[in-house]
Design a protein around this motif. Structure first.
Motif, PDB file in Angstrom:
ATOM      1  N   ASP A 259      33.022  34.068  42.562  1.00 21.73           N
ATOM      2  CA  ASP A 259      33.773  34.306  43.801  1.00 21.73           C
ATOM      3  C   ASP A 259      34.886  35.321  43.574  1.00 21.73           C
ATOM      4  O   ASP A 259      35.116  36.210  44.397  1.00 21.73           O
ATOM      5  CB  ASP A 259      34.376  32.995  44.320  1.00 21.73           C
ATOM      6  CG  ASP A 259      33.331  32.087  44.962  1.00 21.73           C
ATOM      7  OD1 ASP A 259      32.276  32.609  45.386  1.00 21.73           O
ATOM      8  OD2 ASP A 259      33.565  30.874  45.039  1.00 21.73           O
ATOM      9  N   LEU A 260      35.585  35.196  42.463  1.00 25.46           N
ATOM     10  CA  LEU A 260      36.700  36.098  42.169  1.00 25.46           C
ATOM     11  C   LEU A 260      36.224  37.518  41.899  1.00 25.46           C
ATOM     12  O   LEU A 260      36.925  38.488  42.214  1.00 25.46           O
ATOM     13  CB  LEU A 260      37.495  35.560  40.981  1.00 25.46           C
ATOM     14  CG  LEU A 260      38.240  34.244  41.255  1.00 25.46           C
ATOM     15  CD1 LEU A 260      38.701  33.605  39.963  1.00 25.46           C
ATOM     16  CD2 LEU A 260      39.423  34.484  42.175  1.00 25.46           C
ATOM     17  N   GLY A 264      37.167  40.965  44.130  1.00 28.78           N
ATOM     18  CA  GLY A 264      37.839  42.060  43.446  1.00 28.78           C
ATOM     19  C   GLY A 264      39.059  41.648  42.643  1.00 28.78           C
ATOM     20  O   GLY A 264      39.852  42.493  42.242  1.00 28.78           O
ATOM     21  N   ILE A 265      39.196  40.353  42.377  1.00 29.52           N
ATOM     22  CA  ILE A 265      40.345  39.864  41.604  1.00 29.52           C
ATOM     23  C   ILE A 265      40.138  40.126  40.119  1.00 29.52           C
ATOM     24  O   ILE A 265      41.051  40.568  39.412  1.00 29.52           O
ATOM     25  CB  ILE A 265      40.582  38.356  41.834  1.00 29.52           C
ATOM     26  CG1 ILE A 265      40.698  38.043  43.329  1.00 29.52           C
ATOM     27  CG2 ILE A 265      41.812  37.885  41.077  1.00 29.52           C
ATOM     28  CD1 ILE A 265      41.868  38.686  44.015  1.00 29.52           C
ATOM     29  N   ILE A 266      38.924  39.845  39.632  1.00 34.98           N
ATOM     30  CA  ILE A 266      38.626  40.068  38.217  1.00 34.98           C
ATOM     31  C   ILE A 266      37.674  41.254  38.081  1.00 34.98           C
ATOM     32  O   ILE A 266      37.002  41.645  39.039  1.00 34.98           O
ATOM     33  CB  ILE A 266      38.030  38.812  37.547  1.00 34.98           C
ATOM     34  CG1 ILE A 266      36.652  38.480  38.141  1.00 34.98           C
ATOM     35  CG2 ILE A 266      38.975  37.632  37.688  1.00 34.98           C
ATOM     36  CD1 ILE A 266      35.907  37.412  37.376  1.00 34.98           C
ATOM     37  N   ASP A 267      37.624  41.814  36.885  1.00 32.12           N
ATOM     38  CA  ASP A 267      36.819  43.005  36.642  1.00 32.12           C
ATOM     39  C   ASP A 267      35.473  42.708  36.002  1.00 32.12           C
ATOM     40  O   ASP A 267      34.511  43.435  36.217  1.00 32.12           O
ATOM     41  CB  ASP A 267      37.591  43.974  35.737  1.00 32.12           C
ATOM     42  CG  ASP A 267      38.885  44.432  36.378  1.00 32.12           C
ATOM     43  OD1 ASP A 267      38.823  45.091  37.432  1.00 32.12           O
ATOM     44  OD2 ASP A 267      39.965  44.113  35.838  1.00 32.12           O
ATOM     45  N   GLU A 313      47.412  50.571  41.097  1.00 29.94           N
ATOM     46  CA  GLU A 313      46.416  50.643  42.167  1.00 29.94           C
ATOM     47  C   GLU A 313      45.517  49.410  42.169  1.00 29.94           C
ATOM     48  O   GLU A 313      45.136  48.905  43.238  1.00 29.94           O
ATOM     49  CB  GLU A 313      45.576  51.907  42.010  1.00 29.94           C
ATOM     50  CG  GLU A 313      46.353  53.192  42.266  1.00 29.94           C
ATOM     51  CD  GLU A 313      45.546  54.431  41.945  1.00 29.94           C
ATOM     52  OE1 GLU A 313      44.377  54.287  41.523  1.00 29.94           O
ATOM     53  OE2 GLU A 313      46.081  55.547  42.113  1.00 29.94           O
ATOM     54  N   LYS A 314      45.188  48.921  40.995  1.00 28.85           N
ATOM     55  CA  LYS A 314      44.337  47.733  40.880  1.00 28.85           C
ATOM     56  C   LYS A 314      44.959  46.538  41.606  1.00 28.85           C
ATOM     57  O   LYS A 314      44.292  45.849  42.383  1.00 28.85           O
ATOM     58  CB  LYS A 314      44.112  47.405  39.405  1.00 28.85           C
ATOM     59  CG  LYS A 314      43.491  46.041  39.122  1.00 28.85           C
ATOM     60  CD  LYS A 314      43.390  45.784  37.636  1.00 28.85           C
ATOM     61  CE  LYS A 314      43.043  44.347  37.335  1.00 28.85           C
ATOM     62  NZ  LYS A 314      41.767  43.947  37.949  1.00 28.85           N
ATOM     63  N   GLY A 319      43.863  41.477  47.889  1.00 29.87           N
ATOM     64  CA  GLY A 319      44.285  40.928  49.174  1.00 29.87           C
ATOM     65  C   GLY A 319      44.056  41.852  50.345  1.00 29.87           C
ATOM     66  O   GLY A 319      44.303  41.474  51.498  1.00 29.87           O
ATOM     67  N   VAL A 320      43.570  43.065  50.087  1.00 26.55           N
ATOM     68  CA  VAL A 320      43.289  43.999  51.186  1.00 26.55           C
ATOM     69  C   VAL A 320      42.008  43.563  51.897  1.00 26.55           C
ATOM     70  O   VAL A 320      41.022  43.200  51.270  1.00 26.55           O
ATOM     71  CB  VAL A 320      43.130  45.441  50.650  1.00 26.55           C
ATOM     72  CG1 VAL A 320      42.686  46.387  51.767  1.00 26.55           C
ATOM     73  CG2 VAL A 320      44.439  45.916  50.052  1.00 26.55           C
TER      74      VAL A 320
END
Length: 326
Positions: A259-260, A264-267, A313-314, A319-320
Motif C-alpha cells: 500500500d505504501l 509513493g511513501i516508500i521507494d 522534492e521526494k 500527500g499530494v
C-alpha cells in the motif's frame, strides 16, 4: 558441549504449519522404529508444507503483517549491521550527558565503503526489552543519532538508518527532556545533509519515533514490515474508543509495504524469506546488503546539492492528490 535448539515462536496463523510439521515428524519416527521406507510420503508432505507456508504468507492481512513485524526473533538493527558490515564500531553518547540504548549507531564499512549506520534497537527477551525500553528512544537517542549523522556529513560518509520502533518514548520524563524538539530538529537537519541517506524499515515503523531517523534519499521497506502514523491499537482507541478494533484500523491506515509503495511513501520493497525475515535472517541480510549497495551506487553519482534537492522534492510529493470532477 551439548546445545539445544530453540523452539519456534508461532503466530496464530502459523498453527496449521506446526501441525503439519508435527505430523511429518511422527511419520518419520514411526517409520524409523518399524523399519519402513516412507520417504516418498514424507517428500509429499514437505512439499505440501512449503506450499502452505507460501500461501499463508502471501495472503497475510495488515494485522497479521503487524504480528510478523513485531515477532520477537525478527532481526534487529544490530543483527543486520553485524551481518552486512565488514567492520563495525559502536559509538555512544549524545554529548548531553546520556546514552540511550534504544537507539544504537556507529561507524563501519559496507563492501569496503566507510558508512555510518544507526537504528532503533529492541530487546530479545523481557529483560533485554526493559533495558532497551522496547526500542522506544528518549530524546537523547535522537540527539545521539543526529550527532552521528553530523559526523558522517563532516567526513563524507553515507548514512544508513534502520527503523524498528513502536514510537518514541512518550513518558513525562521524555517530554521534560524535549522529545518533540529532538525529533523536529532531526527532521530539519536531515534535509540539509550532503551525504547519501538510505532509510530502511526493518520491522515496526511507528509515528514520529520512526520519522526521527527516517528522512532520506531512499526509503526502503522489508515486505512484512509496517510503517504508520500511529499503531493500529492507538488509532482504534482514538477513533472508536475500542482497541479491539485494531485489525480494522490496520486496514484503514494502509500500513503495509505494498500500500505504501502505491501511495509513493516508500521507494522499494525488499522481499523476505518465506515465513518472514526471522525464518532465515542471513538470507534477509543478504537481500538488504545487495539493495543498499545498488542504491548507494546510484546516490554516490550525485552531488550534495542534487541529493538535497531530490530529497526535498521526494517529501514534498507525499500527500499530494488530484480531485477528479464528476
Amino acid at each position: 558441549m551439548a546445545t539445544t535448539e530453540r523452539k519456534p515462536l508461532l503466530l496464530d496463523f502459523e498453527k496449521p504449519l506446526a501441525e503439519l510439521a508435527n505430523r511429518i515428524d511422527q511419520i518419520r519416527q514411526l517409520a524409523e522404529e518399524n523399519g519402513v521406507d516412507v520417504s516418498g510420503e514424507i517428500r509429499k508432505l514437505e512439499a505440501r508444507a512449503m506450499q502452505l507456508r507460501e500461501e499463508i504468507f502471501s495472503t497475510l492481512s495488515p494485522s497479521q503483517r503487524l504480528q510478523v513485524a513485531r515477532h520477537p526473533r525478527r532481526p534487529s538493527t544490530l543483527d543486520y549491521i553485524q551481518a552486512i558490515s565488514d567492520e563495525w564500531m559502536e559509538l555512544h553518547g549524545d554529548r548531553c550527558g546520556g546514552d540511550d540504548p534504544a537507539l544504537v549507531g556507529g561507524v563501519g564499512r559496507l563492501s569496503g565503503q566507510p558508512v555510518v549506520m544507526l537504528g532503533h534497537q529492541k530487546g530479545r527477551d523481557t529483560k533485554d526489552n526493559i533495558a532497551r525500553n522496547f526500542g522506544m528512544p528518549y530524546p537523547g537517542g535522537y540527539r545521539k543519532a543526529m550527532r552521528l549523522m553530523e559526523h558522517a556529513n563532516k567526513f563524507s560518509m553515507p548514512i544508513l538508518t534502520f527503523i524498528d520502533t513502536p514510537g518514541a518514548w512518550s513518558g513525562v520524563e521524555a517530554e521534560h527532556q524535549g522529545q518533540g524538539e529532538a525529533i523536529a530538529y532531526n527532521l530539519r537537519e536531515m534535509f540539509c545533509l550532503d551525504v547519501p541517506i538510505i532509510c530502511t524499515v526493518i520491522g515496526e515503523g511507528g509515528s514520529g519515533g520512526a520519522l526521527g531517523i527516517g528522512v532520506g534519499d531512499r526509503l526502503l521497506m522489508f515486505e512484512h514490515s509496517v510503517y504508520t502514523v500511529a499503531t493500529p491499537e492507538a488509532c482504534a482507541a482514538i477513533l472508536w474508543k475500542d482497541a479491539g478494533k485494531a485489525p480494522q484500523a490496520a486496514v484503514a491506515l494502509k500500513i503495509i509495504s505494498h500500500d505504501l509503495k502505491k501511495l509513493g511513501i516508500i521507494d522499494q520493497i525488499l522481499p523476505e524469506p518465506t515465513g518472514g525475515a526471522h525464518s532465515d535472517p542471513l538470507k534477509a541480510a543478504t537481500t538488504l546488503k545487495q539493495v543498499l549497495m545498488e542504491n548507494l551506487d546510484e546516490l554516490n553519482r550525485l552531488t550534495g546539492p542534487e541529493r538535497r534537492q531530490l530529497r526535498y522534492e521526494k517529501f514534498r510529493k507525499i500527500g499530494v492528490f488530484t480531485e477528479v470532477a464528476h
